[in-house]
Write a protein that holds these residues in place. Sequence first.
Motif, PDB file in Angstrom:
ATOM      1  N   PHE A 260       0.841  -1.203   0.000  1.00 10.10           N
ATOM      2  CA  PHE A 260       0.000   0.000   0.000  1.00 10.10           C
ATOM      3  C   PHE A 260       0.877   1.254   0.000  1.00 10.10           C
ATOM      4  O   PHE A 260       0.581   2.236  -0.685  1.00 10.10           O
ATOM      5  CB  PHE A 260      -0.888   0.043   1.252  1.00 10.10           C
ATOM      6  N   GLY A 261       1.933   1.208   0.825  1.00 13.67           N
ATOM      7  CA  GLY A 261       2.822   2.362   0.916  1.00 13.67           C
ATOM      8  C   GLY A 261       3.450   2.665  -0.436  1.00 13.67           C
ATOM      9  O   GLY A 261       3.460   3.815  -0.891  1.00 13.67           O
ATOM     10  N   VAL A 262       3.956   1.633  -1.090  1.00 16.73           N
ATOM     11  CA  VAL A 262       4.587   1.822  -2.400  1.00 16.73           C
ATOM     12  C   VAL A 262       3.598   2.431  -3.383  1.00 16.73           C
ATOM     13  O   VAL A 262       3.897   3.400  -4.082  1.00 16.73           O
ATOM     14  CB  VAL A 262       5.101   0.475  -2.958  1.00 16.73           C
ATOM     15  N   ILE A 263       2.394   1.852  -3.405  1.00 18.42           N
ATOM     16  CA  ILE A 263       1.395   2.313  -4.375  1.00 18.42           C
ATOM     17  C   ILE A 263       1.100   3.801  -4.142  1.00 18.42           C
ATOM     18  O   ILE A 263       0.994   4.584  -5.096  1.00 18.42           O
ATOM     19  CB  ILE A 263       0.099   1.474  -4.260  1.00 18.42           C
ATOM     20  N   SER A 264       0.990   4.183  -2.883  1.00 18.39           N
ATOM     21  CA  SER A 264       0.711   5.597  -2.594  1.00 18.39           C
ATOM     22  C   SER A 264       1.810   6.493  -3.154  1.00 18.39           C
ATOM     23  O   SER A 264       1.525   7.555  -3.716  1.00 18.39           O
ATOM     24  CB  SER A 264       0.601   5.816  -1.085  1.00 18.39           C
ATOM     25  N   GLU A 265       3.066   6.075  -2.993  1.00 16.33           N
ATOM     26  CA  GLU A 265       4.174   6.900  -3.494  1.00 16.33           C
ATOM     27  C   GLU A 265       4.142   6.966  -5.018  1.00 16.33           C
ATOM     28  O   GLU A 265       4.270   8.036  -5.615  1.00 16.33           O
ATOM     29  CB  GLU A 265       5.530   6.307  -3.083  1.00 16.33           C
ATOM     30  N   VAL A 266       4.015   5.790  -5.634  1.00 13.47           N
ATOM     31  CA  VAL A 266       4.165   5.710  -7.087  1.00 13.47           C
ATOM     32  C   VAL A 266       3.015   6.438  -7.778  1.00 13.47           C
ATOM     33  O   VAL A 266       3.223   7.233  -8.700  1.00 13.47           O
ATOM     34  CB  VAL A 266       4.247   4.235  -7.530  1.00 13.47           C
ATOM     35  N   ILE A 267       1.796   6.184  -7.301  1.00 11.16           N
ATOM     36  CA  ILE A 267       0.644   6.816  -7.947  1.00 11.16           C
ATOM     37  C   ILE A 267       0.738   8.327  -7.846  1.00 11.16           C
ATOM     38  O   ILE A 267       0.516   9.053  -8.819  1.00 11.16           O
ATOM     39  CB  ILE A 267      -0.659   6.291  -7.315  1.00 11.16           C
ATOM     40  N   SER A 268       1.110   8.827  -6.663  1.00  7.83           N
ATOM     41  CA  SER A 268       1.105  10.281  -6.546  1.00  7.83           C
ATOM     42  C   SER A 268       2.257  10.891  -7.351  1.00  7.83           C
ATOM     43  O   SER A 268       2.080  11.927  -7.998  1.00  7.83           O
ATOM     44  CB  SER A 268       1.087  10.706  -5.075  1.00  7.83           C
ATOM     45  N   ILE A 353      -4.579  -1.747  -8.695  1.00  3.26           N
ATOM     46  CA  ILE A 353      -5.866  -1.315  -8.138  1.00  3.26           C
ATOM     47  C   ILE A 353      -7.007  -2.298  -8.430  1.00  3.26           C
ATOM     48  O   ILE A 353      -7.616  -2.814  -7.495  1.00  3.26           O
ATOM     49  CB  ILE A 353      -6.213   0.128  -8.591  1.00  3.26           C
ATOM     50  N   PRO A 354      -7.300  -2.617  -9.699  1.00  2.00           N
ATOM     51  CA  PRO A 354      -8.403  -3.571  -9.906  1.00  2.00           C
ATOM     52  C   PRO A 354      -8.084  -4.954  -9.347  1.00  2.00           C
ATOM     53  O   PRO A 354      -8.971  -5.631  -8.820  1.00  2.00           O
ATOM     54  CB  PRO A 354      -8.551  -3.622 -11.428  1.00  2.00           C
ATOM     55  N   THR A 355      -6.828  -5.359  -9.458  1.00  3.76           N
ATOM     56  CA  THR A 355      -6.474  -6.704  -9.012  1.00  3.76           C
ATOM     57  C   THR A 355      -6.674  -6.835  -7.513  1.00  3.76           C
ATOM     58  O   THR A 355      -7.317  -7.773  -7.024  1.00  3.76           O
ATOM     59  CB  THR A 355      -5.008  -6.995  -9.362  1.00  3.76           C
ATOM     60  N   GLY A 391      -1.320 -10.295  -6.588  1.00  2.00           N
ATOM     61  CA  GLY A 391      -1.919  -9.106  -7.193  1.00  2.00           C
ATOM     62  C   GLY A 391      -1.740  -7.861  -6.350  1.00  2.00           C
ATOM     63  O   GLY A 391      -1.736  -6.750  -6.861  1.00  2.00           O
ATOM     64  N   GLY A 392      -1.588  -8.034  -5.040  1.00  2.00           N
ATOM     65  CA  GLY A 392      -1.339  -6.898  -4.180  1.00  2.00           C
ATOM     66  C   GLY A 392       0.137  -6.721  -3.926  1.00  2.00           C
ATOM     67  O   GLY A 392       0.792  -5.834  -4.457  1.00  2.00           O
ATOM     68  N   LEU A 393       0.658  -7.608  -3.128  1.00  2.00           N
ATOM     69  CA  LEU A 393       2.040  -7.436  -2.686  1.00  2.00           C
ATOM     70  C   LEU A 393       3.064  -7.502  -3.817  1.00  2.00           C
ATOM     71  O   LEU A 393       3.914  -6.616  -3.944  1.00  2.00           O
ATOM     72  CB  LEU A 393       2.358  -8.504  -1.642  1.00  2.00           C
ATOM     73  N   ILE A 394       3.002  -8.531  -4.658  1.00  2.00           N
ATOM     74  CA  ILE A 394       4.053  -8.687  -5.670  1.00  2.00           C
ATOM     75  C   ILE A 394       3.952  -7.556  -6.698  1.00  2.00           C
ATOM     76  O   ILE A 394       4.960  -6.998  -7.129  1.00  2.00           O
ATOM     77  CB  ILE A 394       3.968 -10.074  -6.344  1.00  2.00           C
TER      78      ILE A 394
END
Lengths: 612, 339
Positions: A260-268, A353-355, A391-394
Amino acid sequence: MSAHASHAPKRSGLWDWLTTVDHKKIAILYLIAGGIFFLAGGFEALLIRLQLMYPESSVVGAKTFNELITMHGTTMIFLAAMPIIFALMNAVVPLQIGARDVAFPFVNSLGFWLFFFGGVLLNTSWFLGGAPDAGWTSYTTLALNQFSGHGVDFYVLGLQIAGIGTLIGGINFLVTIINMRAPGMTFMRMPMFTWSAFVTSGLILFAFPAITVGLVLLMFDRLFGGNFFNPDAGGNVVIWEHLFWIFGHPEVYILILPAFGVISEVISTFARKRLFGYSSMVFATALIGFLGFMVWAHHMFTTGLGAIANTLFGLATMLIAVPTGIKIFNWLLTMWGGQIRFTSANLWAVGFIPTFTIGGMTGVMLAIPPADYQYHDSYFVVAHFHYVIVGGLIFGLFAGLHYWWPKMFGKMLNETLGKWNFWTFFIGFHLTFFPQHFLGLMGMPRRVFTYLKDQNLDFGNFISTIGAFGMTIGTILFVVNIIVTANSSKRAPADPWDGRTLEWSIPSPPPEYNFAQTPLVRGLDAFWIEKVAGNKGMTPAEPLGDIHMPSPSFLPFMMSVGLFIAGYGFMYHNYVVVVIGLLVTFACMFLRSVNDDPGYHIHEDEIEEVKA
Amino acid sequence: MKGWQQFWRQLSVFGLLALALTGCGREELSTLQPSGPVAAMQFDLMKLSSAIMIGVFIVVMLIFTYVLIRYRKRPGQQGIPKQVEGNHALEILWTVIPFLLLIVMAVPTVTTGFELHKTYPKEEALQVKVTAHQFWWEFEYPDLGVATAQDLVLPVGKKVQFTVTSADVMHAFWIPALGGKIDTNPGQENKIWLQADKTGIFYGKCAELCGASHALMDFKVEVMDQAAFDSWSKGMKGVQAAEPVAASAASAAQGQEIFNKSCLGCHAVAGKGGKMGPNLTNFADRERVAGILAHTPENVAEWLKDPQKVKPGNNMPNLNLDDAQTKALVDYLQTLSVK
Ligand code: HEM
Ligand SMILES: [Cu+2]
């Protein structure tokens, strides 16, 4: 400042890697070791899928199959996913909070070597009479001597050794994040990835002791004839399940929160927008961490806990959907109104996100106990948890690796290969796991080495195996990308993505001391604030001066070797070997205690040199 | 852009695949084709929760697709997008709505949960005691004085109260078409009730990893009308109260002799024999050999020749029979019928 040694002991090559206490190098060690275990776990998965490609086939035997699923699950969770998370945390967290290192560099290195030797010990079981075969959950009584082979001893000892490593690693990050933040970096200005590392470390602190207790009890049962889990002698098999899942459920969140942390950084970063609803994201992360501890029994709905326990644990589980939902919508709104760039890193984040939403949806479905009586231990569950962990972590790890690769290695991964990598893996992933939902509903139990012809399970299994080939191709492309990148001569700039957080304000890869001068943080997305204000870099919070560094040390390596040796002694009931192993460890601990090593300094003029 | 086409193409393939897959599945096995009230209640919950979840997914995907298409970076785009801190109204909205959806699911979760955990006394339900073994199933009907193995025989339209346990490791008792599973824990007893509303054969499974042949720990459920069930249980009871009858045909008699010498220690026939292995009183009436193989003389012979080959890791020793002995035993076993 002081009189002691002023130069780094010069070390190079292998010796440098075996003795390093630099968090950036330890990150690379975690990445390499975790990567190799990931390939091993992936190979095991491929064999599993090959065996299940057709009904009643015999690519591997029944016992080998059980060894494969056990090792696949154990390896992926403990030896691949966790270490790669630790790799990213080590590479990024100190940089994001403006620190020169973690709080306890020596402990950091010890944590790595314990994990590494624990993992090696576990995997040597393949060559020493057979791998563990009681599933990664090792339910008793199947995991007791009477019903399973020597392999389970490797599981019990390997995971204890690796577990200590993870535990001290987690504690280290807690202390680091609490104590080592740069001036101005309040908790509510910390980047999301650091926040998730913080909550994850807290979960490690509370969850790992539970599995350790369980493993010790199991060790007593297996090695010394204890009867904790032996019902014939008054033991109780359900206690193991509780101990395992009190650890095991938070473990799932230990895995997913950093993603989740990674996704927040990358998306923003790639939407060029600040994270939407930052404070609710922080709140959601902490709440998910907390609820993660309250729901372990949802793995045990069919164990016979009764209607009241099942209902309460079911409802508590459903609640987790709320903070998770907040996150999903906040990510969507972060992209809303942005300028989205589809780099490979962002493809992984967007694909997440969808996964992950599908994984979360099936999670809510599983939280309904009466329905779970049908899903539990069926392929529906296999599909669900792979949607979450792959789909989430990897996906999250791939996003993070593409994103921070330039910072870690000073080179940019190849974008074309990155995109091929993403699409093959993404399509392969859905082909593999989507049909498994239906296989489960159609009556296929999990952990079966084969299925009979007349049960209409052939088609779904066939598709699933085809998908696994797709994921294999994706993974190979990633390895190719690494090799291509390593051989290219193009250097990465300090800030290749127009980043928002502190790590992008220093060179790629960062110098040994990270920040020549500790930066002054003036808000969330500290670096972005300075860039928008038209500043060249961060405002320093201290004058330029000598920088104190910890000395490298060979002791962590040797301490872990000691426990590694003792582990074999225990398994083969050879107490001389146990004593030798433990002596090595204790001698190293003693040396560490009496030897007052003040570290060394990097002089001001050397720092200037690098800066210029 | 090319990526997106691929994505949509893929999504529609999944949709079709999903439909195709739900369409099939065997009625004897699938949770999607419930054949009794328990499975039906569970199926209702599955439908309700998946409908709600698919609704949520569609909303997420609509926003997702819109955002990705509308806000992708265009060439030559200038300036920095507006940095939005958040929006309390929106954030509250997507906290409250999921909460309400969860309540919609929570209510039937609670009611069905308690419904399924009721236990029924023998006046209201047939009592069956299930004991799981590596890798076979033992079924006892304490009130009828009958015991059988591998094939579970049930009357149609009647509640059955199961009491389950295990003799060795943890297994799980699962008849997907009739209802969800329950673990069989060594040293403990669990209870579950099920009911079959259709006659015919259903497939049962072990759902908890229990050793090498976990995958092969299947059983069959034979559901018959009440009259047939009564006559079956009466027949069983009569046979199991008595000594085994002597086989009449020469070959079978020879087989019986071998059986009494080598097999009776573990397997019971009629009122005699051990409980280590499955009770073979009604062996010839069984649907399957060892729970998995079609019930043919060849398969019975295959099992007897090398039980480890059929079910690796099971507890039946190899008896090293020659062909003649095997044939005699097969002939004898074919006489063990109560129908
Ligand atoms: C490389 C792609 C992967 C494939 C094709 C794959 C496939 C499988 C399969 C077929 C099973 C056995 C299911 C069963 O019979 O019960 C399984 C189990 C499992 N997998 Fe994966 N998997 C993959 C990646 C992962 C990853 C990355 C993780 C975790 C980080 C993971 C965690 C697990 C766990 C915990 C189990 C359960 C093992 C057990 O039953 O003891 N898998 N996987
Ligand atoms: Cu079983």
